[in-house]
Each structure stands twice: as C-alpha cells, then as structure tokens.
Enzyme design. Structure first.
Site, mmCIF file in Angstrom:
data_model
loop_
_atom_site.group_PDB
_atom_site.id
_atom_site.type_symbol
_atom_site.label_atom_id
_atom_site.label_comp_id
_atom_site.label_asym_id
_atom_site.label_seq_id
_atom_site.Cartn_x
_atom_site.Cartn_y
_atom_site.Cartn_z
ATOM 1 N N THR A 123 0.810 -1.216 0.000
ATOM 2 C CA THR A 123 0.000 0.000 0.000
ATOM 3 C C THR A 123 0.844 1.266 0.000
ATOM 4 O O THR A 123 0.332 2.361 0.271
ATOM 5 C CB THR A 123 -0.936 0.004 1.222
ATOM 6 O OG1 THR A 123 -0.141 -0.162 2.413
ATOM 7 C CG2 THR A 123 -1.941 -1.133 1.142
ATOM 8 N N GLU A 124 2.119 1.147 -0.320
ATOM 9 C CA GLU A 124 3.024 2.294 -0.248
ATOM 10 C C GLU A 124 2.579 3.452 -1.146
ATOM 11 O O GLU A 124 2.566 4.613 -0.719
ATOM 12 C CB GLU A 124 4.453 1.866 -0.618
ATOM 13 C CG GLU A 124 5.219 1.223 0.508
ATOM 14 C CD GLU A 124 4.867 -0.243 0.713
ATOM 15 O OE1 GLU A 124 5.496 -0.886 1.567
ATOM 16 O OE2 GLU A 124 3.964 -0.755 0.014
ATOM 17 N N LEU A 125 2.221 3.153 -2.395
ATOM 18 C CA LEU A 125 1.859 4.245 -3.288
ATOM 19 C C LEU A 125 0.575 4.933 -2.850
ATOM 20 O O LEU A 125 0.408 6.135 -3.041
ATOM 21 C CB LEU A 125 1.735 3.749 -4.735
ATOM 22 C CG LEU A 125 3.015 3.953 -5.580
ATOM 23 C CD1 LEU A 125 4.148 3.093 -5.035
ATOM 24 C CD2 LEU A 125 2.762 3.653 -7.043
ATOM 25 N N GLY A 128 1.642 7.388 -0.527
ATOM 26 C CA GLY A 128 2.430 8.454 -1.122
ATOM 27 C C GLY A 128 3.921 8.339 -0.948
ATOM 28 O O GLY A 128 4.643 9.341 -1.013
#
Length: 244
Positions: A123-125, A128
């Site tokens: 879920t990094e993107l 941000g």
C-alpha cells in the site's frame, strides 16, 4: 517486542509490538538482533501477536520524526528485511492477519508463507511513498511478474488471491496456523543445514546483485522523497483518512 519460544529446536518469533505490530525503528532494530539470538535454531517461524501479522510502517512515527527519523529508519528497514531474507536456516511466515506494506515485505522475505486471514498487499503508493531498493527486490523475488500490479495498484489481496500469485504458499485455518507452520519448518529441515543454506544463498544471489547495483542511486532518491515536506503532508492526509 519480539517474543521467543522454542519448539523442538525451531524458534517461533512473535512480533508483539502494539495493537498491529507496526514497523518502527525499534522493532526493525530488534529483528536482526533476535535472529542472531536464535542463530542455533534449526529453523524459524515468524508470526504476529493479535489481529495483525504487521500493518506495515508506523507512519505516525515518520510524520512526527521528520527527516532525522527517516534517515535512520529506512536503512534499518533494509537491514531487517535482509536479515530475514538471507537468514541461512529455513524461515516460515505464519501470517495470522493483515500483512500490509512493510508487513507484506517482511512476510515475503521468508522462505515459505502460510496465511490464515486478513489481507496482504503493498500500500506504499496509496500512502504516497516509494519503495527503497531492498523491499522492492525482495518482493520481486517473491511474486515475479505480479509485482507491477501489486505496487502500482496498491491494493489488498485476500489469502486466496495471494496464493494464486505465489505470494502465499498455503491458506490454513487460524487454529491450525502455528501447527502447520511448524510442520513446514520441520519439513524444510530435512536437508542438511549447510546444503539448505548454500541452496538458499544461490537462489537469492541475483537479488543481492540487483540490490548492490541499484542502492547507490535509488536509495538516496527514496530517502529524499520520504523526508520531503510534501510527503509529510501526504502522510498526514492519509492517516487522517484512515481514522475516518
């Protein structure tokens, strides 16, 4: 922070750090230290206490700590993930609940992954932030061509879907998870320890070579983005959205 129990020479390491085992500097520092402490174990089972295996990076600590914290945190993240990934003995993940972002990478660093519930994903993107080199290459090793969609779509997978792409090897009932993980670890111990360690090293050597090539240019860029005021504000907004 990490509880240790030993079952017939197999070390069971249980993340026990707050309600969701969020990855902060202290927990990441404890990972290689604990693996060193159980270096004589025939194998390792890694699991979590409570409802999560690990919900990922403690983003509040990133926001509150600012650039000085990030500069310590990101190298510790890489060291911890590599300590699991390159540990010479068999390492089995018993994923007892949500394994998100850094928690997903921590599970992927293990040789075999069993899961009993929750979701798993990168879920990094969505938060941000970009990937440092080590987590990205560990994930590439674990899921191959599925990596692009996992990173760029930043979604969460069910255990069944994760099994379909090879991220999870077996889906088991919650009350059978530890028993199944110990059985898989015992099975991996069938090979002589030095043979297993060498085979594991050979399989992971291309990953280490890619890391050594990419880190000098990619990691400073990642650190700059993680440390920026824009990222700090983005993370504040993201954390606020999770509280709604």
């Amino acid at each position: 922070m990490i509880d240790i129990a030993v079952h017939d020479g197999i070390a069971v390491l249980t993340l026990n750090h707050g309600p969701v085992n969020a990855l902060d500097l202290e927990l990441l520092t404890a990972v290689p230290e604990t693996l060193t402490a159980v270096a004589d174990a025939r194998a390792v089972v890694l699991t979590g206490q409570g409802r999560s295996f690990s919900a990922g990076v403690d983003l509040k600590r990133i926001v509150d700590g600012g650039p000085r914290y990030v500069e310590k945190f990101l190298p510790a993240l890489s060291v911890a993930m590599l300590a699991v990934f390159e540990h010479p003995a068999p390492v089995v993940a018993a994923v007892n609940g949500h394994a998100l972002a850094g928690g997903c990478v921590l599970a992927a660093a293990c040789d075999v992954r069993l899961m009993s519930g929750g979701t798993i994903g990168l879920t990094e993107l969505a938060a941000g932030v970009p990937f440092p080199t080590v987590p990205l290459e560990i994930m590439r090793h674990a899921v191959g061509p599925a990596l692009d969609s996992m990173v760029l779509e930043a979604g969460r997978l069910t255990p069944e879907r994760a099994r379909e792409i090879g991220l999870v090897h077996e889906v088991v009932e919650p009350d059978q998870l530890l028993t199944a993980a110990l059985a898989r670890a015992e099975g991996l111990c069938a090979a002589p320890a030095d043979v297993y360690a060498m085979s594991k090293f050979q399989l992971r050597r291309p990953v280490r070579e890619r890391i050594d090539t990419a880190q000098p240019s990619d990691d400073p860029r990642a650190t700059k983005i993680w440390s920026s005021e824009r990222t700090n504000q983005t993370l504040r907004t993201y954390l606020e959205s999770l509280r709604r």
